[in-house]
Scaffold this active site. Structure first.
Site, PDB file in Angstrom:
ATOM      1  N   ASP A 143       0.833  -1.208   0.000  1.00 57.66           N
ATOM      2  CA  ASP A 143       0.000   0.000   0.000  1.00 57.66           C
ATOM      3  C   ASP A 143       0.868   1.258   0.000  1.00 57.66           C
ATOM      4  O   ASP A 143       2.048   1.236   0.353  1.00 57.66           O
ATOM      5  CB  ASP A 143      -0.928   0.013   1.215  1.00 57.66           C
ATOM      6  CG  ASP A 143      -0.160   0.095   2.526  1.00 57.66           C
ATOM      7  OD1 ASP A 143       0.925  -0.509   2.602  1.00 57.66           O
ATOM      8  OD2 ASP A 143      -0.637   0.747   3.462  1.00 57.66           O
ATOM      9  N   GLU A 144       0.261   2.351  -0.408  1.00 56.58           N
ATOM     10  CA  GLU A 144       0.833   3.697  -0.294  1.00 56.58           C
ATOM     11  C   GLU A 144       2.250   3.802  -0.856  1.00 56.58           C
ATOM     12  O   GLU A 144       3.148   4.350  -0.220  1.00 56.58           O
ATOM     13  CB  GLU A 144       0.789   4.156   1.170  1.00 56.58           C
ATOM     14  CG  GLU A 144      -0.639   4.247   1.705  1.00 56.58           C
ATOM     15  CD  GLU A 144      -0.727   4.773   3.113  1.00 56.58           C
ATOM     16  OE1 GLU A 144       0.291   4.704   3.841  1.00 56.58           O
ATOM     17  OE2 GLU A 144      -1.802   5.254   3.496  1.00 56.58           O
TER      18      GLU A 144
END
Length: 392
Positions: free
Chosen positions: A54-55
């Site tokens: 993620d991210e």
């Protein structure tokens, strides 16, 4: 976390930032493979592995990745999918019994055809995270696209964290509302998927490896239990609230709103870590008391930096500030001693040192400084002043 260490710095996508791994560096994959091997060796009976992903905010920034994307005519989303597929295929080959999960935020905007062409749905199951309490920030048509690629999905909520990197007490009503939103969202979209795999209750301890500790786990046990009740009952009623409160040993309903801060609760609670829960409540109330004094007319009107710098203060007003500051300093000093022993029952010494050092000690220093300033001004106030030298 691994990119914060100097020995792995060369694998960063952007040298200054430790947040993202460079997917085209020749040593990146071997590092990730080693980490996965170590984890699975310690969890030999597990059937699921979450690979994160993620991210990845800085993807495609390094010269190596940019040259690679230019040569292959790839976008950053192509580069992301290439890496995920490489890792997932290797795990499936080496550990065929493992089911893979990944965070979904980096694929939310990837076109359907790209997701289909990579056959990512054959390798991983997405975990949709969303921590808002009222309205989810998800792209339109996202569930339709996921349903066309993945047979099943996971979702992730939060029972602590996600509302502020320096939060002391979880805003429980926010987390209850987040779970209610998930129930409504899943009820709307569950027919699109062959299987809803489950919900993960995330509980953040810090926002990343460089951030301070946020809500401690003992402080968040009531939030965890109330949120579990919401999911189990698919509702949140006063009866549910009362049931959980009584199970944890509260003599009244658990306070689900952070403001106003809850008052001190008698020691009838039974859950593990309840002393830390009480201590942090007391700490939060002391912080509110300090803020009240700092914003009082006495501090702002008679004890400003400008007036103190010119030693022009009224002892009557200074004493009215000094007394509550002295009382607060005594109370907080006593609480620090209790908190240290209560926290050491649960945490390692370095964690206790960090929490007290980040939050309690700075306030103690401020109180001591204000107290010394008060004493200084009162002594000065007893002398004859030459008022002609005061410049207003």
């Amino acid at each position: 976390f691994v990119l914060k260490h100097d020995e792995h710095r060369m694998l960063r996508e952007v040298d200054l930032y430790p947040n993202a791994l460079c997917p085209t560096h020749p040593d990146s994959f071997s590092l990730v493979a080693t980490l996965i091997e170590q984890m699975l060796e310690l969890h030999q009976n597990d059937s699921y592995l979450h690979i994160g992903a993620d991210e990845v905010w800085h993807l495609g920034r390094c010269p190596r990745c940019q040259d690679f994307m230019d040569t292959q005519k790839m976008s950053t989303s192509d580069l992301f999918l290439m890496w995920i597929l490489k890792v997932a295929r290797w795990i499936k080959k080496e550990y065929p019994g493992i089911n893979l999960i990944m965070w979904d935020d980096m694929i939310r905007s990837i076109p359907l055809e790209k997701l289909k062409n990579g056959r990512i749905g054959d390798l991983v199951e997405p975990m949709l995270w969303q921590y808002h309490a009222r309205k989810f920030d998800l792209p339109e048509g996202m569930f339709d696209r996921y349903a066309a690629v993945f047979s099943g999905v996971w979702v992730a909520s939060a029972f602590k964290g996600a509302t502020g990197s320096t939060q002391f007490m979880p805003p429980i009503q926010h987390h209850i509302n987040n779970h209610m939103m998930w129930l409504a969202t899943l009820a709307e979209h569950k027919q699109q998927f062959k299987k809803l795999k489950g919900i993960t209750f995330t509980g953040w301890q810090r926002y990343d490896h460089y951030a301070v500790l946020c809500e401690l786990l003992p402080v968040s046990v009531p939030s965890l239990c109330l949120c579990l009740r919401v999911i189990m009952e698919e509702a949140f009623t006063e009866a549910d609230h009362l049931h959980v409160s009584q199970k944890l040993g509260f003599s009244s309903l658990i306070n689900v709103s952070p403001f106003p801060r809850p008052q001190m609760i008698e020691q009838g609670m039974t859950f593990p870590g309840h002393k830390v829960y009480i201590g942090v409540q007391m700490w939060s109330n002391f912080v509110c008391k300090y803020q009240s004094i700092s914003n009082s007319e006495g501090m702002l009107g008679w004890f400003s930096d400008y007036l103190r710098a010119r030693n022009f203060t009224n002892p009557v007003q200074v004493e009215s500030i000094m007394n509550p500051i002295h009382e607060l300093l005594q109370n907080l000093t006593e609480l620090k001693s209790h908190m240290m022993s209560w926290m050491l029952e649960i945490y390692y010494e370095d964690t206790v040192e960090e929490w007290l050092g980040c939050f309690v000690d700075p306030l103690l220093d401020k109180l001591k400084h204000i107290l010394e300033e008060c004493k200084k001004q009162i002594l000065i106030g007893g002398r004859v002043r030459d008022y002609k030298k005061i410049d207003f």
